[in-house]
Design a protein around this motif. Structure first.
Motif, PDB file in Angstrom:
ATOM      1  N   SER A  36       0.853  -1.190   0.000  1.00 21.12           N
ATOM      2  CA  SER A  36       0.000   0.000   0.000  1.00 21.12           C
ATOM      3  C   SER A  36       0.889   1.240   0.000  1.00 21.12           C
ATOM      4  O   SER A  36       2.106   1.155   0.241  1.00 21.12           O
ATOM      5  N   ILE A  37       0.279   2.385  -0.212  1.00 24.03           N
ATOM      6  CA  ILE A  37       1.043   3.635  -0.191  1.00 24.03           C
ATOM      7  C   ILE A  37       1.669   3.865   1.186  1.00 24.03           C
ATOM      8  O   ILE A  37       2.799   4.341   1.276  1.00 24.03           O
ATOM      9  N   ASN A  38       0.963   3.506   2.240  1.00 24.30           N
ATOM     10  CA  ASN A  38       1.514   3.686   3.587  1.00 24.30           C
ATOM     11  C   ASN A  38       2.698   2.768   3.837  1.00 24.30           C
ATOM     12  O   ASN A  38       3.685   3.172   4.478  1.00 24.30           O
ATOM     13  N   GLU A  39       2.642   1.546   3.334  1.00 22.47           N
ATOM     14  CA  GLU A  39       3.767   0.619   3.496  1.00 22.47           C
ATOM     15  C   GLU A  39       4.985   1.119   2.724  1.00 22.47           C
ATOM     16  O   GLU A  39       6.110   1.092   3.234  1.00 22.47           O
ATOM     17  N   VAL A  40       4.766   1.594   1.500  1.00 23.11           N
ATOM     18  CA  VAL A  40       5.868   2.135   0.700  1.00 23.11           C
ATOM     19  C   VAL A  40       6.448   3.365   1.384  1.00 23.11           C
ATOM     20  O   VAL A  40       7.669   3.536   1.449  1.00 23.11           O
ATOM     21  N   ALA A  41       5.588   4.206   1.922  1.00 16.52           N
ATOM     22  CA  ALA A  41       6.043   5.399   2.631  1.00 16.52           C
ATOM     23  C   ALA A  41       6.945   5.012   3.805  1.00 16.52           C
ATOM     24  O   ALA A  41       8.018   5.607   3.994  1.00 16.52           O
ATOM     25  N   ILE A  62       8.627   2.133   4.237  1.00 12.75           N
ATOM     26  CA  ILE A  62       9.841   1.475   3.738  1.00 12.75           C
ATOM     27  C   ILE A  62      10.835   2.497   3.196  1.00 12.75           C
ATOM     28  O   ILE A  62      12.042   2.395   3.434  1.00 12.75           O
ATOM     29  N   CYS A  63      10.335   3.498   2.483  1.00  8.54           N
ATOM     30  CA  CYS A  63      11.198   4.478   1.808  1.00  8.54           C
ATOM     31  C   CYS A  63      11.438   5.739   2.632  1.00  8.54           C
ATOM     32  O   CYS A  63      12.099   6.671   2.153  1.00  8.54           O
ATOM     33  N   ASN A  64      10.893   5.764   3.839  1.00  9.12           N
ATOM     34  CA  ASN A  64      11.042   6.932   4.715  1.00  9.12           C
ATOM     35  C   ASN A  64      10.522   8.208   4.039  1.00  9.12           C
ATOM     36  O   ASN A  64      11.179   9.238   4.030  1.00  9.12           O
ATOM     37  N   THR A  82       4.126  12.778  -0.154  1.00  9.19           N
ATOM     38  CA  THR A  82       5.238  12.855  -1.118  1.00  9.19           C
ATOM     39  C   THR A  82       5.043  11.849  -2.240  1.00  9.19           C
ATOM     40  O   THR A  82       5.266  12.173  -3.413  1.00  9.19           O
ATOM     41  N   ILE A  83       4.597  10.655  -1.908  1.00 11.68           N
ATOM     42  CA  ILE A  83       4.354   9.641  -2.942  1.00 11.68           C
ATOM     43  C   ILE A  83       3.227  10.098  -3.868  1.00 11.68           C
ATOM     44  O   ILE A  83       3.327   9.948  -5.087  1.00 11.68           O
ATOM     45  N   ARG A  84       2.182  10.681  -3.308  1.00 11.99           N
ATOM     46  CA  ARG A  84       1.096  11.202  -4.144  1.00 11.99           C
ATOM     47  C   ARG A  84       1.609  12.315  -5.058  1.00 11.99           C
ATOM     48  O   ARG A  84       1.223  12.413  -6.220  1.00 11.99           O
ATOM     49  N   ILE A  95      13.963   6.261  -7.341  1.00 11.07           N
ATOM     50  CA  ILE A  95      13.558   7.675  -7.386  1.00 11.07           C
ATOM     51  C   ILE A  95      14.079   8.403  -6.146  1.00 11.07           C
ATOM     52  O   ILE A  95      14.625   9.509  -6.245  1.00 11.07           O
ATOM     53  N   CYS A  96      13.939   7.778  -4.988  1.00 12.61           N
ATOM     54  CA  CYS A  96      14.428   8.376  -3.744  1.00 12.61           C
ATOM     55  C   CYS A  96      15.940   8.587  -3.791  1.00 12.61           C
ATOM     56  O   CYS A  96      16.442   9.645  -3.387  1.00 12.61           O
ATOM     57  N   CYS A  97      16.646   7.602  -4.294  1.00 12.68           N
ATOM     58  CA  CYS A  97      18.101   7.702  -4.398  1.00 12.68           C
ATOM     59  C   CYS A  97      18.497   8.851  -5.318  1.00 12.68           C
ATOM     60  O   CYS A  97      19.362   9.662  -4.980  1.00 12.68           O
ATOM     61  N   LEU A  98      17.860   8.930  -6.465  1.00 14.53           N
ATOM     62  CA  LEU A  98      18.176  10.000  -7.407  1.00 14.53           C
ATOM     63  C   LEU A  98      17.843  11.367  -6.809  1.00 14.53           C
ATOM     64  O   LEU A  98      18.622  12.323  -6.933  1.00 14.53           O
TER      65      LEU A  98
END
Length: 105
Positions: free
Chosen positions: A3-8, A10-12, A17-19, A51-54
């Protein structure tokens, strides 16, 4: 699927921001549930991490979008993607060198 919350988590990142990344066209690879909720596969999670890394290394959103768009076109764009990464690497190394000069002066 994530889900978006799980990705959020995991990716801090925040779900906001994901939206935002989705609104800017950086997430064309995500799917939607019947309810319209964003769903992330393992592959799409890896792309969000990229994307986060870049972003963390200073690549502008516009360039990240260009890179992701090329990824979505398939392997025939690998040379273009490699060139983008090479230029970004050079820019990042120059920034590091500039910072070292500032710190040692």
């Amino acid at each position: 699927m994530y889900s978006i919350n799980e990705v959020a988590d995991i990716c801090n990142l925040s779900p906001h921001t994901i939206r935002y990344y989705d609104k800017e066209g950086l997430l064309p690879f995500i799917s939607r549930s019947k309810n319209g909720n964003r769903q992330f596969s393992e592959t799409s999670l890896d792309l969000v991490k990229l994307i986060c890394c870049l972003k963390n290394t200073g690549m502008p959103i516009k360039e990240i979008k260009q890179y992701i768009d090329l990824c979505m076109q398939g392997p025939e764009t690998s040379k273009q993607r490699k060139k983008i990464m090479k230029v970004h690497r050079q820019n990042t190394l120059k920034q590091l060198d500039d910072l070292k000069k500032i710190l040692t002066s």
